[in-house]
Write a protein that holds these residues in place. Sequence first.
Motif, PDB file in Angstrom:
ATOM      1  N   ASN A  67     -71.734   4.768  89.974  1.00 43.54           N
ATOM      2  CA  ASN A  67     -70.569   4.454  90.811  1.00 43.54           C
ATOM      3  C   ASN A  67     -70.550   5.290  92.089  1.00 43.54           C
ATOM      4  N   PRO A 109     -72.130  -0.664  87.379  1.00 41.47           N
ATOM      5  CA  PRO A 109     -72.712  -1.177  86.143  1.00 41.47           C
ATOM      6  C   PRO A 109     -71.841  -2.303  85.571  1.00 41.47           C
ATOM      7  N   LEU A 163     -67.721  -2.649  80.630  1.00 42.09           N
ATOM      8  CA  LEU A 163     -69.084  -3.167  80.601  1.00 42.09           C
ATOM      9  C   LEU A 163     -69.194  -4.344  79.640  1.00 42.09           C
ATOM     10  N   VAL A 220     -73.060   5.936  84.112  1.00 42.65           N
ATOM     11  CA  VAL A 220     -72.034   5.054  84.681  1.00 42.65           C
ATOM     12  C   VAL A 220     -71.356   5.744  85.856  1.00 42.65           C
ATOM     13  N   ARG A 225     -65.149   1.473  80.255  1.00 42.13           N
ATOM     14  CA  ARG A 225     -65.761   1.210  81.563  1.00 42.13           C
ATOM     15  C   ARG A 225     -65.830  -0.269  81.936  1.00 42.13           C
TER      16      ARG A 225
END
Length: 507
Positions: free
Chosen positions: A239, A245, A278, A235, A276
Amino acid sequence: MLHFQTTPSRALLVTRFIQHSKRHNSFFPAEKLTKKDLNPRVLGAEYAVRGLIPNKAEELREKLRHNPDSLPFKEIINANIGNPQQLRQRPLTFYRSVLSILQNPKLLETYHDYPKDVVHRARVLLSKIGSLGAYSHSQGVQYIREQIAHFITKRDGGAISLPENIYLTGGASDGVKAVFEVILDGERTSGVMIPIPQYPLYTAAITLNNATPISYYLNEHDNWSTNPHEIEELVQTSNKFGIKPKILVVINPGNPTGSVLSKTAIEDILTIAAKRGLVIIADEVYQENIFEGKFHSFKSVLSDLQHKHAHLYDNVQLVSLHSTSKGVTGECGQRGGYMELVGFKPEIHEMFLKLASISLCSVVSGQALVEMMVNPPKKGDESYELDQKERTAIHETYKSKANALYEAFSKLENIEVQKPQGAMYLFPKIILSESIIAHAKDLGLKPDEFYCLELLGNTGICVVPGSGFGQVEGTFHVRTTFLPPGQEWIDKWAKFHKEFFLKFRGV
């Protein structure tokens, strides 16, 4: 006086065109489309489960049909795809009995041949659905979504599921496509994290949506376990390279690996998603196919984390998928499935409903089968004993076939295999020599493709090379189902494997 301009008839337009062409002698037919005129994303998408090897298998099947003695085998054995009823698994009696009445309600006039609970279920579904030939609500029949919500709540020990969060789909594949179409923006800066090895639907859908795949590798020597530290690092690295992601795909039980994730592994993945932002796709279509260990749904583990850690996990957005194609149902061609959306804002639900509305609805007979999958006959029902007998027989057959194939591979040289814990597959590693690898490349083939083509050409057994699913660089695998009946095909494979390495030892 009003004057209306009339459109010339089609015949008149054709006549004028021909006259013009004769007069000017300048008519040349236009070129037909070629690949260069097509959508490059479609050209770039690959789906190994029905790719090179299965296509070759169909050619050989046709050859056998016209000349049964033309090949060193009598039939093609399709071990390339989890398609139970193609491989002689009989449909569950209760499902097909109810479905027969739904397809032809006139049978209710002579229902003395059906068990009482079959007739009752058919009447209930007809009252809720109406005709199978009519469109349903785009999200799916309300009653069926209520039954699914009840099933999930019971399965997950009371973690509440709501029918408004459930969407009926044409198998799990349509659910995946819907999530990608809603969440991905068509830019290469959008990333989708996928396990390697993975089911090729995901890489194909990523290509079609012009996103970027971000591969996290499963640990083959630890029963194909996940590594949360690697996922976290990926991840961060993505970035840095301008890739955001957005989606994290998890397949549990695993396809093609046959592994089952522990509760701790699922907690780690949900923690990463919470940190994160996600969206998790939990592909759980093999949840009934467990031979060792225990299935933990992502929904149940998320509910536990939310209960224990207050608001730390309240932002997790989860899509769970299930299907009538797998489990013991095996109704692949009926295209029934559902997805449950958890943790999404109402404005996101609106987009999913809009997308569902564009397709009008999923197959209504498939929706009915989903209802039967989540609400099978209960103890005391007339169909219960037969239904339980059929289910147990299918499950035990799966387990014994999985063990038979695993044991056969374990005795062979130049092959390593992890014991399957669930699903319908094994993903053995084939240890190829440098000379075999070089020979395959000289033929324009990947080394595992070469092995699979040789297996097909000598035995009629159709499997898929590991390169179609992804694998660690320098390793070679094949994915096979263990669904074909009998022991003979396994013995044929073992015999071929030994002869293959003898034949190509000095190449």
